[in-house]
Design an enzyme around this catalytic site. Structure first.
Site: not given
Lengths: 255, 1067
Positions: B430, B761
């Site tokens: 991402d 993350d």
């Protein structure tokens, strides 16, 4: 300028030289002639092995071939295998055979390096007297006084220095009476050196017989006897090799 | 090959998230066998979600978590077997309270909006639902893990060997007066080897996963609840459903709450969703989706400002965070690809060892050997067959690679994951930058009704337009002035493109572009002093600033503005063409639209620029511009032009994907097409329908190679349908996915055999990170949880490290093959002595101790040194490894190692053995059948070929000298082996001998062999004896033969690609 040019022509040294070095003609680090030598190194002599360092000090062995000789003197089947073993050993020492061999100088090496046909020194079975198995075919086993024959391993080219003889001692409290044949238990120098089984096919090695004169009290008691090669430069005290120049055996005679 | 792209978010210039999944799988059926390699350099790239960096223009629009409302019942889950539980967790969040009225919620929990719960009710609920805490999953006790290491892999075989040794010793001790200590020592050595290797692996593996702890760190300690009308601060664990709680700025939210009243309350959901901008909370339901509605605040998120009051609707494991935590920590992760490979290889070796051992044990019994002897043979065969040092070698090789990667800011947590990136066929990410340089650059401009290509060369040699154009100068002025980015100090000596900039990516790109073409921007700004500024905000979607003009006599102010092109256009009434202001007519508007579409279609981020000279009469010198309450004109401006930016592709990724904003799935598709993710000529079902002018339903889905899947569709798909999509489309675009869907995509790919890497993350990424074959977390921006769930951490958040990881992973896989080929080769010269010993009754040519000296001594450093070998070819141009076909150890490797090189090695060893015995008097003819007498301790006058007689000890010394020589010969032939193992295809002459460690290894093993042979005391300690120098050379010809043989093999391999030699021998 010529110098520098020469330098240029010379190929640089590189790791590839390990395989083939065009400057010296070395192939895997050896020149052609060096390789020739290497290959010839692997061709072996018919009569003498290339290396003998591992047998420089010969071993001692006994016959009958057993670490523990234990028998009932009144039962011949009990010790038959032992005396058979001794008869087999002494077959080659029969006087009839040995008479064909030469008499050699007592106490001197029979050196014959250059002779094409090597002579064999005579060792008559009869020299072992009571232990020859001639008069007493039971080698004293029937009496309870067994004969043990000690022989030193053959090593090509070995010339023991001094005056080698066999000395046996009983390990125990009471001293054991023993009789050696030939007397003095000498391994005469005349039987050395040995030239190998091809050149010296009929060679017989010298023998020493020791008769254990066991008394009545010694019966049924295990006797440990150690025989050593003495009077010479040959080693008999190696820590690891218990048979180098010595031999230990046990005898137990029962009634 | 499958590409999938997903994009979410709305509006132009907003952050984009796409998934592009590009997977390459050789499917078993030819039908689907259409691997086509588009990205050579990055063929590893598969699923990719890209989130553009936040820009000034970026409304932070993050992961949307799609939800369903159908599972209304929030009944506490019972444990009905783990799988069912996990499947449940993988479904969407079943929260419905946000759609209920406050009264309904109160009724549901028997609570009061003012008084809160009664203490009795709270206690009752606490007993019913359990504490508001995350429950850790059951973990395997440490000693079980240790035992697994102690009895896994080759250990069982070695244990068997050790036990047999002790058994043999026990029998000997019971039956013999002076038992030889050999078997006892060997047993001890084997035990030590197993225990040491076990400890070694245990400590390598002991990366105790702290996922649950990291989740717990996020949980607040205290909570302010209202019970029976009184505010009390209680331990957060005691909070129960129905509790009325109050939060204020700075607090962590202690449970999932339904907001009942709020005063300027904003929450930071970043820990949960990765969304960085605080969002306001209010009592109204604004969205069907509980994760998007404003009236729900989530457990463990932060309240940044304001206050709010709410009713607890979920606690502990039932909260959104709790579900993610349970899902993450409970996910079964499969073995890493390299672990599978090693297991496969251990099976092969164990199979060979057991087969040979049992065969020869039975054979020995049939041949009339005693049980004891047969057992000793068995020990010998086991010891010879097991490459004792190999697992340690593999671990060391992996550690070396891990260290090398750590230096490049790529921290590998799980050692085995080092290789995984190399075999990865699917990447799910991402972040931008995987494929791009993460360095925004101006690519195109549109002014004077024409698109111009920007010149980004340092010397401006590539200019494609007239720089003297007035319009261009105006555009440059607007771009330079309406720009807050500036170069960091002290970089004047650096080329402009390499300078560091303080400011966001787009502004930096503009700054560099202007600096390059028009000279110092700082000077320009000095000449045009800034008097006012409105920074970008998401409502206006523009940025403006007001400057004094360059001309000191001109007292007018210059207003410059940039922003979303259509917003800018709306504020303009005129347009600058060829330096002249013209009224904005329909024709020009259409030209603008076309240019905008064209640039957008290239996947570029487009900005519009306009300016106006404010009339002096209205805005005299010294006019006080109020930026809060705008007191000046911001419309009727003059449009100047467009500039578009791209993030250029990495050089290592030739057909680079150009990641550009695209907010709709449609835009995502456009980008995918633009960057070649959906390749030219490939159409989706919709495209075909549009082209043929028929309804979508009439198109045969098999005709479409490309496919766009919307996230909302994804959740309705069955597993079969999902597989069908993945299998039947070569290029797929996924749009708008939730964390659960991300997990489903990962599982779907894995089900079809792909090796999947995931980057992320946020906490919400952690299930996918954990499930992936390799999870990659961000070191700086990543949450603690994601780092714990990941196998690898990019310390500098730089995606270039992933490329490094792929390269290192592929290299280590190749090098491990070489290392294993090298190590396994020496097994043959180790086994054959036993076989000949048993079958032809010769004195044993090689003892177990010497075998251990090879496996654990001389072979180690050269085997490890192969890990330092450089790649033979461009490994990045290769397809990802196919785990089904491309094994670490395959039959060709075994054939080369065992069948070919190993045999030559055995010949070399036997040659040395026969030479030594012959030179000592035992010619080969004498040796055959001599074994019984040879090993008989009571035979002390064994005759050799020359008639000499040997005592037991004398001939044993010769035998042990033979062992030493055999050992040295193996070292000599292993020289050649390590050199040939350097390459699998190339010649050593092409590869060179630059591997210093390998050269060191050659010297080291030789020195070690010499030491073992010549060091005084070795005869007692290891029964190794000094060799005569000539004996060292016995194996030289064989060493040379190995080298020549393999060079010829490789030559044929290269000459004849795909030929017989390659098919049979290329490992």
């Amino acid at each position: 300028t010529e110098l520098t040019e020469n330098k240029k022509e010379e190929p640089k040294e590189s790791w590839k030289d390990c395989i083939y070095n065009p400057r010296t003609g070395e192939f895997m680090g050896r020149t052609a002639s060096s390789w020739g030598e290497t290959v010839s190194m692997f061709t072996l002599d018919d009569n003498v092995p290339r290396y003998q360092d591992r047998v420089a000090n010969p071993g001692l062995v006994i016959r009958p071939h057993a670490a523990e000789i234990s028998f009932n003197r009144s039962d011949p089947t009990n010790y038959n295998q032992y005396i058979q073993n001794l008869h087999n050993l002494l077959q080659r020492y029969n006087d009839s055979i040995q008479e064909r061999n030469d008499l050699c100088m007592v106490g001197e090496y029979t050196e014959q390096d250059n002779e094409p046909i090597k002579k064999v020194c005579q060792f008559k079975r009869s020299m072992l007297r009571q232990c020859s198995g001639l008069r007493d075919s039971s080698f004293g086993f029937a009496e309870g006084k067994p004969c043990i024959i000690i022989k030193m391993n053959r090593v090509i080219g070995l010339k023991p220095q001094g005056d080698p003889y066999i000395n046996c001692t009983a390990k125990g409290d009471s001293p054991l009476r023993m009789q050696y044949y030939p007397s003095e238990a000498r391994l005469d120098k005349m039987f050395f050196p040995y030239y190998g089984n091809k050149a010296h096919a009929d060679y017989v090695q010298p023998l020493v017989a020791v008769q254990l004169l066991l008394s009545r009290e010694d019966l049924n008691v295990e006797q440990t006897v150690e025989c050593k090669l003495e009077g010479t430069n040959l080693r008999n005290d190696d820590d690891r090799d218990k048979f180098m120049g010595r031999v230990v055996f046990r005898v137990k005679v029962s009634e | 090959m499958i590409y999938k792209i997903q994009a979410t978010s709305q509006g132009h210039f907003t952050r984009v998230q796409h998934y592009l999944l590009y997977s390459a799988r050789q499917k078993p059926h030819g039908e689907f066998n259409k691997a086509r390699w588009l990205y050579f350099g990055c063929s590893q790239l598969l699923v990719h979600t890209v989130r553009m960096p936040d820009s000034t223009y970026g409304r932070s629009d993050s992961y949307r978590v799609a939800t369903t409302q159908d599972k209304a019942d929030r009944s506490p889950k019972k444990k009905k077997g783990g799988t069912k539980d996990m499947d449940d967790l993988k479904k969407e969040v079943p929260i419905t309270e946000h759609k209920m009225s406050i009264e309904e919620v109160c009724r549901k929990f028997n609570t009061d909006i003012v008084q809160g719960l009664t203490n009795a009710k709270a206690a009752e609920y606490l007993i019913r639902d359990g504490p508001n805490a995350l429950t850790p999953p059951p973990t395997t006790p440490e000693w079980v893990k240790f035992c697994r290491q102690l009895f896994g892999g080759f250990s069982i075989l070695l244990w068997t060997g050790a036990i047999l040794c002790f058994l043999a010793y026990a029998i000997q001790a019971a039956t013999e007066d002076e038992p030889a200590g050999d078997n006892l020592y060997l047993g001890i050595v084997l035990t030590a080897v197993v225990v040491i290797t076990g400890c070694f692996s245990y400590f390598q593996e002991a990366k105790s996963s702290k996922i649950m702890e990291s989740f717990k760190n996020m949980v607040p300690q205290q909570a302010l609840v209202i019970r029976e009308g009184e505010k009390v601060t209680i331990n957060a664990e005691e909070v129960v459903g129905g509790d009325l709680i109050e939060v204020k700025g700075g607090d962590r939210i202690p449970a999932d709450i339904r907001v009942v009243s709020a005063h300027g309350c904003k929450v930071d959901n970043s820990s949960l969703t990765g969304e960085s901008e605080p969002q306001s909370r209010s009592p109204d339901c604004t969205h069907d989706n509980p994760l998007e509605t404003r009236n729900v605040a989530f457990f463990s998120t932060n309240c940044v400002e304001g206050t709010a009051r709410g009713i607890v609707i979920c606690t502990g494991d039932r909260t959104v965070m709790g579900r993610i935590a349970t899902l993450t920590s409970g996910l079964e992760t499969g073995k890493t690809p390299i672990a599978k490979e090693i297991e496969h290889f251990i099976h092969i070796i164990t199979g060979v060892a057991v087969f040979l051992g049992v065969t020869f044990f039975i054979l020995a019994i049939i041949l009339g050997y005693s049980w004891l002897e047969a057992v000793i043979f068995l020990i010998g065969i086991i010891v010879a067959n097991v490459p004792e040092g190999l697992l340690a070698t593999v671990t060391v090789c992996l550690t070396l690679t891990a260290k090398r990667m750590a230096k490049k800011n790529c921290l590998v947590k799980n050692l085995e994951a080092v290789e995984t990136l190399g075999s990865t066929s699917t990447i799910c990410s991402d972040k931008t930058g995987t494929l791009t340089q993460n360095r925004m650059t101006v690519a195109h401009m549109w002014f004077d009704n024409q698109i111009h290509e920007a010149d980004t060369t340092e010397d401006q040699s590539g200019a494609s337009f007239d720089k003297s154009s007035v319009t261009w100068l105006s555009l440059a002025r607007v771009a330079g002035l309406c720009n807050r980015a500036q170069f960091k100090a002290g970089q004047d000596s650096l080329p402009i493109l390499k300078r560091d900039v303080a400011g966001d990516a787009s502004e930096s790109a503009l700054l560099k572009c202007i600096e390059l073409s028009c000279g110092s921007v700082r000077a320009m700004r000095d000449r045009n002093k800034k008097v006012a500024e409105i920074p970008f905000n998401s409502t206006n979607k523009y940025q403006l600033s007001v400057h004094e003009t360059e001309d000191p006599n001109d007292n007018r102010y210059l207003l410059v503005m940039k922003g979303a092109p259509e917003r800018i256009l709306d504020r303009c009434t005129t347009i600058l063409v060829q330096g002249k202001e013209q009224p904005m007519d329909e024709e020009l508007k259409e030209a603008f639209q076309n240019a905008y579409m064209e640039l957008g279609g290239l996947g570029e981020r487009v900005l519009g620029f306009c300016h106006v000279l404010l009339p002096e009469d209205q805005y005299p010198k010294g006019f006080a511009f109020d930026t809060e309450d705008v007191n000046f004109q911001t419309d009727n401006l003059c449009f100047v032009g467009l500039m578009s930016m791209i993030d250029p592709p990495r050089a290592a990724v030739p057909d680079a994907v150009i990641m550009v904003t695209g907010d709709h799935p449609i835009t995502a598709k456009a980008i995918a097409k633009g960057v070649g993710i959906i390749s030219e000529g490939n159409e989706t079902v919709e495209d075909i329908a549009a082209r043929l002018n028929i309804p979508v339903s009439q198109v045969n889905p098999r005709d479409a190679k490309a496919c766009v899947v919307h996230g909302t569709d994804l959740k309705d798909l069955s597993q079969d349908q999902m597989d069908d999509i993945l299998r039947n489309h070569t290029e797929i675009v996924f749009a708008r996915t939730s964390p659960q869907q991300k997990l489903i995509i990962v599982e779907g790919c894995q089900r079809l055999g792909a090796i999947v890497a995931v980057t992320g993350d946020g906490v919400n990424d952690s299930p996918a990170l954990k499930k992936a074959d390799i999870g990659v977390a961000m070191g700086i921006s990543g949450s603690d949880v994601s780092k714990q769930a990941a196998d690898m951490i990019l310390l500098d958040d730089n995606f270039a490290s992933i490329v490094t990881g792929v390269e290192e992973g592929r290299l280590i896989f190749d090098n491990l093959k070489k290392s294993i080929a090298y190590t396994l080769t020496s097994n043959i010269p180790e086994i054959t002595p036993f076989l000949f010993f048993i079958i032809v009754n010769i004195p044993l040519p090689l003892g177990t101790i010497t075998i251990l000296c090879i496996d654990l001594g001389t072979d180690m450093v050269p085997a490890i040194s192969l890990a330092y070998e450089t790649a033979e070819s461009d490994i990045m141009k290769r397809q990802p490894r196919n785990p089904a076909r491309d094994k670490l150890v395959n039959e060709r490797l075994i054939s080369i190692a065992y069948g070919q090189i190993g045999m030559i090695q055995a010949l070399g060893g036997f040659f040395a053995y026969f030479v030594i015995l012959a030179e000592n008097g035992f010619l080969p003819s004498r040796l055959v059948g001599i074994r019984l007498n040879w090993d008989d301790r009571s035979t002390n006058d064994l005759e050799d070929s020359y008639g000499q007689q040997w005592t037991y000890e004398q001939r044993k010394i010769v035998e042990f000298t033979c062992h030493t020589a055999f050992f040295v010969s193996i070292v000599v032939v292993q020289w050649a082996d390590v050199i040939i193992c350097k390459t699998r295809r190339n010649s050593v002459f092409q590869q060179g001998m630059r591997n210093k460690i390998l050269i060191f290894g050659l010297f080291e093993e030789t020195a070690l062999a010499a030491f073992l042979s010549y060091c005084p005391g070795m005869d007692v300690a290891l029964r190794m004896y000094p060799l005569k120098p000539s004996w060292w050379f016995c194996a030289f010809p064989y060493s040379f033969l190995i080298f020549v043989y393999d060079e010829i093999r490789k030559l044929l391999l290269r000459r004849n690609p795909g030929g017989w030699v390659e098919r049979e021998t290329y490992y």
